[in-house]
Design a protein around this motif. Structure first.
Motif, short mmCIF file in Angstrom:
data_model
loop_
_atom_site.label_atom_id
_atom_site.label_comp_id
_atom_site.label_asym_id
_atom_site.label_seq_id
_atom_site.Cartn_x
_atom_site.Cartn_y
_atom_site.Cartn_z
N GLY A 178 7.13 -42.65 -9.85
CA GLY A 178 6.79 -44.17 -8.57
C GLY A 178 6.61 -43.58 -8.00
O GLY A 178 6.04 -42.82 -7.59
N TRP A 179 6.34 -44.71 -6.51
CA TRP A 179 6.11 -43.98 -5.11
C TRP A 179 6.91 -43.98 -4.02
O TRP A 179 7.81 -43.88 -5.07
N MET A 180 6.77 -42.82 -3.17
CA MET A 180 7.01 -42.06 -2.21
C MET A 180 6.76 -42.25 -1.43
O MET A 180 5.56 -43.06 -0.64
N VAL A 181 7.53 -42.41 0.01
CA VAL A 181 7.08 -42.80 1.41
C VAL A 181 8.26 -41.90 1.98
O VAL A 181 8.86 -41.64 2.07
N ASP A 182 7.08 -40.37 2.65
CA ASP A 182 8.21 -39.35 3.73
C ASP A 182 7.40 -40.13 5.14
O ASP A 182 6.69 -40.33 5.72
N LEU A 183 8.64 -40.24 5.86
CA LEU A 183 8.21 -40.25 7.43
C LEU A 183 8.84 -39.32 8.29
O LEU A 183 9.95 -39.40 7.89
N ASN A 184 8.68 -38.82 9.55
CA ASN A 184 9.14 -38.01 10.60
C ASN A 184 9.01 -38.47 11.93
O ASN A 184 8.12 -38.57 11.76
N GLN A 185 10.01 -38.38 12.78
CA GLN A 185 9.96 -38.44 14.01
C GLN A 185 10.32 -36.75 14.51
O GLN A 185 11.38 -36.79 14.85
N THR A 186 9.85 -36.41 15.36
CA THR A 186 9.82 -35.10 16.52
C THR A 186 9.65 -35.53 17.73
O THR A 186 8.74 -36.57 18.41
N GLY A 187 10.82 -35.21 18.75
CA GLY A 187 10.29 -35.11 20.19
C GLY A 187 11.77 -35.31 21.17
O GLY A 187 13.18 -35.51 20.44
N SER A 188 11.86 -35.02 22.89
CA SER A 188 12.61 -35.57 23.23
C SER A 188 12.40 -36.87 24.49
O SER A 188 13.25 -37.76 23.25
#
Length: 187
Positions: free
Chosen positions: A160-170
């Motif tokens: 099926g469908w996939m979504v990967d999200l990522n946020q980094t920092g301070s």
């Protein structure tokens, strides 16, 4: 399970399993082993990989204590904490709250929810959500990962469908995304 995925930014493989050890009578023991290995590469040939293995002792309520060993591009990290694992019918939750053993280490919160309702005798729907925030108190740095899988399962195969999200920092978080498709086989 083994999952292959390809998105607009990265492609990779995800191998994950967790299973209770068995006692002398062959019944599930309270000890559980978790193993996950992820590797991917973006379309500029920049690799990203990680390996996590954990052993936990779980009570009948699903709560347990866990020791985690993680290996990645930033080296080896050992962690200790609490875990919760519950499977009931079509629902699964597996997660933990752990902290690095070293001084002023990171704090990880991991949660995996999976729902697989039957559509008929052979087909199931598949919805899986993962949340994985990591906080490094000494640096006041965050790494926030979210993964979504939405599709169908035929016997032991899913896609099926996939979504990967990522946020980094301070103070200001840099965000990335990877949207595409996945194929998975459950063993």
């Amino acid at each position: 399970m083994v999952e292959l995925y390809a998105g607009h930014w990265r492609a990779g493989v995800d191998l994950m399993w967790f299973k209770n050890f068995k006692d002398d009578a062959g019944k599930p023991a309270p000890w559980l082993f978790f193993s996950r290995h992820r590797a991917s590469v973006n379309y500029s040939n920049q690799p990203l990989w990680g390996s996590t293995n954990a052993v936990s002792y779980n009570f009948k309520s699903g709560v347990g204590t866990v020791a985690v060993a993680a290996l990645g591009s930033n080296g080896f990290t050992s962690k200790l904490g609490v875990q919760y694992n519950k499977q009931h019918g079509n629902w699964l939750f597996f997660g933990w709250l752990v902290a690095d053993v070293r001084k002023r280490g990171g704090i990880d919160l991991f949660g995996l929810w999976r729902y697989q309702p039957a559509l008929n005798e052979r087909w199931k729907a598949l919805l899986q959500v993962e949340l994985f925030p990591v906080y490094q108190p000494a640096a006041r740095w965050w790494n926030l990962t979210q993964r979504l899988r939405l599709g169908a399962k035929y016997r032991s195969w899913s896609g099926g469908w996939m979504v990967d999200l990522n946020q980094t920092g301070s103070k200001h978080l840099a965000a990335t995304s990877n949207i595409g498709a996945f194929m998975r086989h459950d063993f």
